[in-house]
Each structure stands twice: as structure tokens, then as C-alpha cells.
Write an enzyme that holds these catalytic residues in place. Structure first.
Site, short mmCIF file in Angstrom:
data_model
loop_
_atom_site.label_atom_id
_atom_site.label_comp_id
_atom_site.label_asym_id
_atom_site.label_seq_id
_atom_site.Cartn_x
_atom_site.Cartn_y
_atom_site.Cartn_z
N ARG A 119 46.78 13.80 17.90
CA ARG A 119 46.36 14.60 19.07
C ARG A 119 47.48 15.48 19.62
NH1 ARG A 119 43.79 9.69 20.32
NH2 ARG A 119 41.57 9.78 19.83
N LYS A 141 48.76 30.06 19.58
CA LYS A 141 47.49 30.07 18.85
C LYS A 141 47.75 29.57 17.43
CE LYS A 141 44.51 33.69 20.70
NZ LYS A 141 43.90 34.99 20.37
N GLU A 183 52.10 45.64 14.16
CA GLU A 183 51.89 44.69 15.25
C GLU A 183 52.85 45.04 16.42
OE1 GLU A 183 49.17 42.22 16.16
OE2 GLU A 183 49.39 41.79 14.03
N GLU A 235 43.17 32.85 26.83
CA GLU A 235 42.33 34.03 26.63
C GLU A 235 41.06 34.03 27.47
OE1 GLU A 235 42.69 35.42 22.55
OE2 GLU A 235 40.82 36.52 22.80
N ARG A 239 44.67 38.10 28.07
CA ARG A 239 45.20 37.83 26.73
C ARG A 239 44.40 38.57 25.65
NH1 ARG A 239 47.86 32.41 24.00
NH2 ARG A 239 48.21 33.43 22.01
N ASN A 243 44.45 41.67 21.35
CA ASN A 243 43.58 41.93 20.20
C ASN A 243 43.35 43.43 19.98
OD1 ASN A 243 43.20 39.20 19.64
ND2 ASN A 243 41.61 39.05 21.20
N HIS A 250 40.07 42.76 11.70
CA HIS A 250 39.52 41.53 11.13
C HIS A 250 38.27 41.82 10.29
CE1 HIS A 250 41.66 38.56 14.10
NE2 HIS A 250 42.48 39.10 13.22
N HIS A 263 47.22 41.84 6.68
CA HIS A 263 46.77 41.90 8.08
C HIS A 263 47.31 43.15 8.81
CE1 HIS A 263 45.56 40.52 12.04
NE2 HIS A 263 46.81 40.66 12.45
#
Ligand SMILES: NC(=O)c1ccc[n+]([C@@H]2O[C@H](COP(=O)([O-])OP(=O)(O)OC[C@H]3O[C@@H](n4cnc5c(N)ncnc54)[C@H](O)[C@@H]3O)[C@@H](O)[C@H]2O)c1
Length: 373
Positions: A119, A141, A183, A235, A239, A243, A250, A263
Site C-alpha cells: 500500500r 503521477k 515538453e 488534478e 493541474r 495536459n 495521446h 511521446h
């Protein structure tokens, strides 16, 4: 050396951006984790290129090494499971930790394994690609892909720290470096006027990898990401700005089956589409269109493996996590340095955008694109 803090109260952590300091990293990890057990996760390419660095670190930290296969196609539940098997084989317990040494793929998988094992155990990110330095190593993330969509299975799990050293970039293939630049350029569209101007004024130096300018560009990018993540960790709001260009990117990656375009390359096209849609949707003034296009066209435009089919791209967008309640969400530019999240965009506008940017007979860009190396 630069140190930036991601401010998340008890989960706050530092991001160090250094130059030629990799030999000092084990010292920092020892300080942070004392004598805890550790697994270092990396991939076959980095294990080979950096075998001496890894061996020297291992002498000091005595970790178990997990080497996964290289490539986005291995960013799967199967690979993730193998990492967990290594944790179990080496009897990591809740107080132990993981080092993710690699690009975004290694970071996302090792982070997701650390998130799920017992966990959640600690991990640190040591990004080795430009993309991972400016983006994926920061913000917590973690994920793996599913055949139906990218990063569909994952968790938010913040690292205890990020150690990014520019010397790793010396071995990075140019194509990957340019993908990372994409990026970095993204932050110009979302991080405020100052970073927009910095990128605009230094675009060629960034692309050429001039050390001082690159250090500054990485720092400004990480500061932007840290600020956004600090305000909205999971998000629920701002946030989503991170994107920018990604709904399109994507879809392209999905369309080409995660092969052909990396990417960052998909992101260059994605940002061009976002600017085009921003103009059609009137979130930005048409006067900015030429300025944004000029900036993005500084990046070498990667050739598309073959002509995409707009209706299939449109369909792929709905498999993305950014689609919610059957509605697509786009991040579109407004004034320089600012973008807005827009939900109600008509199918026609999106299709017209895809046609005008990505289809040969209408695109102003495809004739400038360069073959993939
Ligand atoms: N978690 C996030 O917030 C986030 C954000 C952006 C992207 N991502 C994810 O990141 C991934 C892309 O990351 P990436 O662009 O770093 O790709 P990557 O991890 O696949 O690395 C690209 C290639 O460069 C090689 N490489 C890495 N470091 C090297 C070095 N120093 N020298 C030589 N070769 C090196 C790798 O082995 C690989 O072949 C995608 O899966 C994307 O979904 C995650």
C-alpha cells in the site's frame, strides 16, 4: 545546483537539478533513508550505459538491481508485476525504498510499483531523459498503459525527492532530447509570461542543449510544475493545464500503437493542434497564432509514420483519461504563457483542426516535417 520544493505539506519534497554530481547521490539517499533496504529499477539501455555509475552506487547502498526491458511497449501490468516480484524476492518492507533510474517509462513503472507494494513505500526519482527531468519525475503521477489507452492504470504517489543531473543527457539520443524539449516548450504555454518569453528568446539554445540555458529552462519548467502540483495535486482543477497538447498527442500515440512516434514527437503535433483549435475556438486572439506556430516550428517537426485518419484520432480521444462523462476536455492557449481548460468543443471544430494540421492536402506543416531517425 538548483533546489526546488514541491510544496505538499507532509508530502513535500525537493527536486535537485545538478551538473556532474551523480557520484554524490548515494550520500543523499543514505541521509534520507539511513540503512534501509533498496531496489534500484532501471532498464536494459541505462543499465548498460551507466554500468559503472550503478556499480559504484551499489557499493555504497547495497541495493538489489531490477533491469526491465526498454520501451513504451513494456510499460505494462506484466512489467510492473515483475518489479513487484523483485520487491518480494528481496523482502522489502514498508520502511524500505526504491530508486527509479531512467526516463518516464522507468519512473512511471517503478513509481507505480512503489505506490502499490504494501500500500505504498518510498521511492526517489533519478530522471535520465530531458522529458523525465522537466515533467514525469515530478508530481507523483505513476502508471502503466493498457492496450485500450495510455496510463490507464496507475496511482498518485509522490516521490521523496528527485535528483536530476544534466550529465545523463550527454548519452541521450537527439530524437529523445527533442521530445524532451517539446515538453519543456509546453511550459511556455501554461507557466506565465516570463517562461514564455524565456523559451521564445532562447528556443534555439535550448534545442542545441547549451548547458546554462538548458539548466535555466529545466529549472523554470520544474518550478512551474511544482507550483501547479502544489496547488492541485490530484488534478481537480489547474493541474489539467499540464495536459496542454496531450489530448491530441495521446490520440496520435494510440493511433500509431505506441510505435513510430515517441511521446515528445506526438506532443509537438499535439501542441500545433491545440493552437489551431485555440484559434478556431477563439480562446486566443488570431494575432497570437503566428507567434505560437513560429515558436513550435523551431522544434524539428517529426514526420508522421503514415497519414492519420482524423475520425480514428477523434475516437481515440475518448479512450483518454481526459475524457470525462463522454465529453472531451482540451487545454487551449489564450494569451502568451496562459492556457484554459475547455470542455464544450464541437466535433466539427476538432475534426476541422485534425484535418487542417495532420492531413496532407490541407496541412501547412506536413511538408516541413523531417523523417524520423
Ligand atoms: N508521470 C508523469 O507525470 C508523466 C509525464 C509525462 C510523460 N510521462 C510518461 O513518460 C514516458 C516517456 O518518457 P521518456 O520520454 O523519458 O521515455 P523513455 O523512458 O522511454 O526513454 C526514452 C528512451 O531513452 C533511453 N534513455 C533514457 N535515458 C537515457 C540516457 N541518459 N542516455 C541514453 N538513452 C537513454 C531509454 O532507454 C529509452 O529508450 C511516457 O510513458 C509518458 O506517458 C509521464
Amino acid at each position: 545546483m538548483n533546489k526546488i520544493t514541491v510544496g505538499l505539506e507532509e508530502r513535500s519534497y525537493p527536486v535537485f537539478i545538478t551538473e556532474k554530481m551523480v557520484t554524490t547521490f548515494p550520500c543523499s539517499f543514505k541521509e534520507l533513508f539511513n540503512k534501509k533496504k533498496c531496489v534500484l529499477v532501471t532498464n536494459s539501455t541505462i543499465a548498460k550505459l551507466y554500468s559503472k555509475v550503478i556499480a559504484a552506487w551499489q557499493q555504497e547502498l547495497n541495493f538489489a538491481l531490477h533491469v526491465m526491458s526498454d520501451g513504451e511497449k513494456h510499460k505494462t501490468v506484466k512489467t510492473w508485476n515483475e518489479v513487484i516480484d523483485t520487491f518480494i524476492a528481496h523482502q522489502l518492507d514498508r520502511s524500505d525504498y526504491v530508486i527509479a533510474l531512467g526516463g518516464g517509462v522507468v519512473g512511471d513503472i517503478a513509481g507505480f510499483a512503489a505506490a502499490a507494494y504494501m500500500r505504498g513505500i518510498d521511492y526517489v526519482q533519478v530522471p535520465t531523459t530531458l522529458l523525465a527531468m522537466v515533467d514525469s519525475s515530478v508530481g507523483g503521477k505513476t502508471a502503466v498503459d493498457h492496450p485500450r489507452g495510455k496510463n490507464l492504470i496507475g496511482a498518485f504517489h509522490q516521490p521523496r525527492g528527485v535528483w536530476a543531473d544534466l550529465s545523463f543527457l550527454e548519452t541521450l539520443p537527439k530524437r529523445e532530447f527533442i521530445g524532451g524539449c517539446a515538453e519543456l516548450f509546453k511550459y511556455g504555454f501554461i507557466g506565465g509570461q516570463e517562461i514564455f518569453s524565456f523559451i521564445k528568446n532562447n528556443s534555439q539554445k535550448l534545442i542545441d542543449g547549451e548547458a546554462d540555458v538548458l539548466m535555466e529552462g529545466i529549472k523554470k519548467s520544474v518550478e512551474t510544475k511544482a507550483r501547479i502540483v502544489g496547488e492541485d495535486e490530484k488534478e481537480a482543477g489547474n493541474r489539467a493545464l499540464l495536459n496542454f497538447g496531450h489530448t491530441f498527442a495521446h490520440a496520435l500515440e494510440q493511433f500509431y500503437g505506441f510505435e513510430g512516434l515517441i511521446h515528445g514527437e506526438a506532443l509537438i503535433w499535439g501542441m500545433l493542434c491545440a493552437c489551431e483549435l485555440g484559434s478556431r475556438n477563439m480562446t486566443m486572439l488570431s494575432t497570437h497564432k503566428a507567434e505560437y506556430r513560429k515558436l513550435l516550428c523551431q522544434l524539428p517537426l517529426p514526420a508522421l509514420p503514415y497519414e492519420p485518419e482524423p475520425h480514428l484520432l477523434y475516437r481515440a480521444m475518448f479512450a483518454d483519461k481526459k475524457a470525462s462523462g463522454g465529453k472531451l476536455r482540451f487545454v487551449l492557449p489564450s494569451v502568451p504563457g496562459k492556457a484554459v481548460v475547455v470542455k464544450d468543443v464541437s466535433e466539427k471544430r476538432v475534426m476541422d483542426t485534425l484535418e487542417s494540421v495532420l492531413v496532407k492536402k490541407t496541412s501547412a506543416f506536413l511538408n516541413r516535417s523531417q523523417p524520423l531517425s
